[in-house]
Design a protein around this motif. Sequence first.
Motif, PDB file in Angstrom:
ATOM      1  N   ASP A 139       0.796  -1.227   0.000  1.00 25.25           N
ATOM      2  CA  ASP A 139       0.000   0.000   0.000  1.00 25.25           C
ATOM      3  C   ASP A 139       0.829   1.279   0.000  1.00 25.25           C
ATOM      4  N   VAL A 140       2.148   1.168   0.137  1.00 27.54           N
ATOM      5  CA  VAL A 140       2.954   2.381   0.259  1.00 27.54           C
ATOM      6  C   VAL A 140       3.227   2.993  -1.108  1.00 27.54           C
ATOM      7  N   ASN A 141       3.446   4.299  -1.120  1.00 27.37           N
ATOM      8  CA  ASN A 141       3.854   4.999  -2.327  1.00 27.37           C
ATOM      9  C   ASN A 141       5.377   5.046  -2.368  1.00 27.37           C
ATOM     10  N   VAL A 142       5.945   4.658  -3.490  1.00 25.88           N
ATOM     11  CA  VAL A 142       7.396   4.691  -3.667  1.00 25.88           C
ATOM     12  C   VAL A 142       7.759   5.953  -4.440  1.00 25.88           C
ATOM     13  N   PRO A 143       8.570   6.854  -3.860  1.00 22.60           N
ATOM     14  CA  PRO A 143       8.966   8.053  -4.605  1.00 22.60           C
ATOM     15  C   PRO A 143       9.685   7.688  -5.895  1.00 22.60           C
ATOM     16  N   PRO A 144       9.552   8.493  -6.926  1.00 18.13           N
ATOM     17  CA  PRO A 144      10.134   8.134  -8.233  1.00 18.13           C
ATOM     18  C   PRO A 144      11.653   8.095  -8.253  1.00 18.13           C
ATOM     19  N   TYR A 145      12.313   8.630  -7.224  1.00 26.38           N
ATOM     20  CA  TYR A 145      13.772   8.586  -7.179  1.00 26.38           C
ATOM     21  C   TYR A 145      14.300   7.316  -6.509  1.00 26.38           C
ATOM     22  N   LEU A 146      13.388   6.422  -6.078  1.00 22.85           N
ATOM     23  CA  LEU A 146      13.787   5.146  -5.479  1.00 22.85           C
ATOM     24  C   LEU A 146      13.284   3.996  -6.352  1.00 22.85           C
ATOM     25  N   PRO A 147      14.059   2.907  -6.452  1.00 21.23           N
ATOM     26  CA  PRO A 147      13.598   1.757  -7.228  1.00 21.23           C
ATOM     27  C   PRO A 147      12.423   1.075  -6.538  1.00 21.23           C
ATOM     28  N   ASP A 148      11.424   0.730  -7.305  1.00 25.13           N
ATOM     29  CA  ASP A 148      10.225   0.091  -6.749  1.00 25.13           C
ATOM     30  C   ASP A 148      10.440  -1.423  -6.737  1.00 25.13           C
ATOM     31  N   ASN A 149      10.821  -1.929  -5.575  1.00 28.97           N
ATOM     32  CA  ASN A 149      11.030  -3.365  -5.426  1.00 28.97           C
ATOM     33  C   ASN A 149      10.671  -3.765  -4.001  1.00 28.97           C
ATOM     34  N   ASP A 150      10.785  -5.044  -3.706  1.00 32.01           N
ATOM     35  CA  ASP A 150      10.365  -5.553  -2.409  1.00 32.01           C
ATOM     36  C   ASP A 150      11.164  -4.925  -1.264  1.00 32.01           C
ATOM     37  N   ASN A 206      -4.794  24.984  28.353  1.00 35.59           N
ATOM     38  CA  ASN A 206      -4.034  26.234  28.498  1.00 35.59           C
ATOM     39  C   ASN A 206      -2.545  26.040  28.241  1.00 35.59           C
ATOM     40  N   THR A 207      -2.231  25.093  27.339  1.00 34.60           N
ATOM     41  CA  THR A 207      -0.843  24.871  26.936  1.00 34.60           C
ATOM     42  C   THR A 207      -0.742  24.995  25.424  1.00 34.60           C
ATOM     43  N   ILE A 208       0.222  25.767  24.960  1.00 39.22           N
ATOM     44  CA  ILE A 208       0.511  25.852  23.528  1.00 39.22           C
ATOM     45  C   ILE A 208       1.338  24.620  23.164  1.00 39.22           C
ATOM     46  N   ILE A 209       0.887  23.874  22.167  1.00 44.17           N
ATOM     47  CA  ILE A 209       1.542  22.612  21.800  1.00 44.17           C
ATOM     48  C   ILE A 209       2.076  22.708  20.376  1.00 44.17           C
ATOM     49  N   PHE A 210       3.366  22.436  20.230  1.00 49.11           N
ATOM     50  CA  PHE A 210       4.002  22.328  18.918  1.00 49.11           C
ATOM     51  C   PHE A 210       4.269  20.856  18.642  1.00 49.11           C
ATOM     52  N   PHE A 211       4.022  20.442  17.422  1.00 47.65           N
ATOM     53  CA  PHE A 211       4.496  19.136  16.951  1.00 47.65           C
ATOM     54  C   PHE A 211       5.232  19.369  15.646  1.00 47.65           C
ATOM     55  N   TYR A 212       6.474  18.859  15.574  1.00 49.49           N
ATOM     56  CA  TYR A 212       7.227  18.982  14.326  1.00 49.49           C
ATOM     57  C   TYR A 212       8.298  17.904  14.271  1.00 49.49           C
ATOM     58  N   SER A 213       8.888  17.743  13.096  1.00 54.86           N
ATOM     59  CA  SER A 213      10.017  16.840  12.907  1.00 54.86           C
ATOM     60  C   SER A 213      11.286  17.655  12.726  1.00 54.86           C
ATOM     61  N   ASP A 214      12.423  17.084  13.140  1.00 49.89           N
ATOM     62  CA  ASP A 214      13.671  17.862  13.115  1.00 49.89           C
ATOM     63  C   ASP A 214      14.226  18.067  11.712  1.00 49.89           C
ATOM     64  N   HIS A 215      13.765  17.332  10.726  1.00 52.03           N
ATOM     65  CA  HIS A 215      14.077  17.523   9.304  1.00 52.03           C
ATOM     66  C   HIS A 215      13.257  16.515   8.522  1.00 52.03           C
ATOM     67  N   GLY A 216      13.542  16.368   7.228  1.00 56.18           N
ATOM     68  CA  GLY A 216      12.739  15.495   6.383  1.00 56.18           C
ATOM     69  C   GLY A 216      12.978  14.016   6.623  1.00 56.18           C
ATOM     70  N   GLY A 217      12.393  13.193   5.738  1.00 55.85           N
ATOM     71  CA  GLY A 217      12.304  11.756   5.952  1.00 55.85           C
ATOM     72  C   GLY A 217      13.634  11.014   5.994  1.00 55.85           C
ATOM     73  N   PRO A 218      13.611   9.747   6.432  1.00 53.01           N
ATOM     74  CA  PRO A 218      14.831   8.974   6.672  1.00 53.01           C
ATOM     75  C   PRO A 218      15.340   8.182   5.481  1.00 53.01           C
ATOM     76  N   LEU A 219      14.593   8.196   4.393  1.00 53.53           N
ATOM     77  CA  LEU A 219      14.925   7.323   3.270  1.00 53.53           C
ATOM     78  C   LEU A 219      16.068   7.893   2.433  1.00 53.53           C
ATOM     79  N   PRO A 220      16.686   7.076   1.588  1.00 52.54           N
ATOM     80  CA  PRO A 220      17.697   7.588   0.668  1.00 52.54           C
ATOM     81  C   PRO A 220      17.139   8.728  -0.194  1.00 52.54           C
ATOM     82  N   ARG A 221      17.971   9.730  -0.427  1.00 53.72           N
ATOM     83  CA  ARG A 221      17.633  10.985  -1.107  1.00 53.72           C
ATOM     84  C   ARG A 221      16.577  11.795  -0.354  1.00 53.72           C
ATOM     85  N   GLN A 222      16.474  11.543   0.935  1.00 53.40           N
ATOM     86  CA  GLN A 222      15.655  12.378   1.814  1.00 53.40           C
ATOM     87  C   GLN A 222      16.567  12.991   2.882  1.00 53.40           C
TER      88      GLN A 222
END
Length: 559
Positions: free
Chosen positions: A216-227, A262-278
């Motif tokens: 069900d996952v989407n494979v970015p076009p810069y990665l080979p689509d394989n198992d 009464n708490t301001i809540i931030f949610f974020y990631s420290d940078h982009g994804g963990p995959l190759p070319r990310q």
Amino acid sequence: MKFWLQVFICFFSISCQSQVATNPEVIPNDKPNILWIVTEDISPTLSFYGDNTAKTPNLDALAKESIVYENAFAVVGVCGPSRSSIITGMYPTSIGTQHMRTGKDIHSWGKRVYSKNTEAIDLDGNNIMEYSAVIPEEIKCFTEYLREAGYYCTNNQKTDYQFAPPVTAWDQNNTKAHWRNAPKGKPFFSVFNIGTTHESQLWKKADLPLTVNQKDVNVPPYLPDNDATRKTIARHYSNVELMDAEVGQLLNQLKEDGLYDNTIIFFYSDHGGPLPRQKREIYDSGLKVPLIIKGVDAKVGRTDRMVSFVDLAPTILSLAGIKPPKYMEGNAYLGAYEAKPREYIFASSDRFDEFTDRIRAVRNKQFLYLRNDFPELTKYKDIGYRKNIPMMTVFLNLKAENKLDDNEKIWFNTKTKEELYDVKADPHNLNNLSENPEYASALSEMKKILEAHLKGRNDFGVQAENQMIATMWPDYNQPVTLIEDIEINDGLVTLHSKTKGASIAYLISDKKQNKLDFNSPWQLYTKPFLIAKGNYIYAIAQRIGYKESKINEVLYETE
């Protein structure tokens, strides 16, 4: 001694019978509580950004009560330099924290050993030693301004600032740090770092059951689509679901404490994804992050306002009613000192682990422009750490066998001197338009914006790293913070450091302390304070990047 001073010191003596005395400054009651929930290594691949692959009910519910930022960006596609920007409100290239990684990010206290035999190589071909970046003397961790204003600041637990955090940065900085430890009546600023989605968890959790079907996952076009690729991506989305459960636990704790509303809540990631070319890349895949903020004037909805990690420090200060220092390069995008929206975000790419390069970038809502100072190098760096990712072996084998398509090969090609991408038409940044005459005007404009940004601004990345270290650490030895003797006049304590830019911490005890360390309840020194006779005062100073001073001890003796 004047009578009223004697009365005050008598009262102070009664209040100091516990081990540590807090700063006697009166704390205003209108300061908002602020919680940061920081995950690692994820792009905006969450359902409230349109990607329903991972089920994240806790984040989905939070997003419905929040401002969802559609254009939030890290300044570097890796944690250390980005986190240095977050904690200081400065670009890493401006303070010498642009190289990943400088050293083990722990406080020294006699435990830190710097090795001169790393595998990292600088632009001149020199081996790089481990070091703690010495940043300009006027720059502080922004949490010091919060502490001075009366906030109780906790960090659980990651720092990774490219320098050991001074003891003055946090009231608590360990695995037990929590807003629940704040003294009654004090507002809190609390950070919780969730490592579940970190790149390393792609292999460390490889044997756990997948909760996302790899079909069900989407494979970015810069990665080979394989198992192998699909399994790695499914692992990442499964880790995102685990992370969401941890977010839910923190939100439930806030609700249990009656603090959620009464708490301001931030949610974020420290940078982009963990995959190759990310991760580590200066494309949107490495820089663009999820960011949602709940609890600011009941604002809910979506915004395409461009924000950068360099803006986080001044924004938090602004929300707390504190005017950001003029030296900060970021701009507040919320609160009392909100600045006008920025049109551009800026980013950099220098050394990542063993490999050094230099790229500078600017992005607006339409285009991403990159200046490659070493176009003869490939974007791909054969970093040993990344090759632990399960799919990497298959990916590299396909490259060696010349079985990659044109999009998959791009990462391994040498660079052009400039790159230009239409991020709306080409969200994966694959079609370089820099040599397309139809985009000559856009190329020229973005190039001028980057040049204007860099003009007159110090860029530590221009200098070979070994030379930079030599300026920070004379003779390649870490400088040491100095502290003068503690002065006590009629019970009034004054603390000084002979080292410019040093911050000072202290604690008061009615008993002699023999085992003070980084986790002791140090208070931030901001102005002279009174101490009762019969108590001990301890003081320590540290400039960022320096080794901390010795701990000075004075007993204010009775007559």
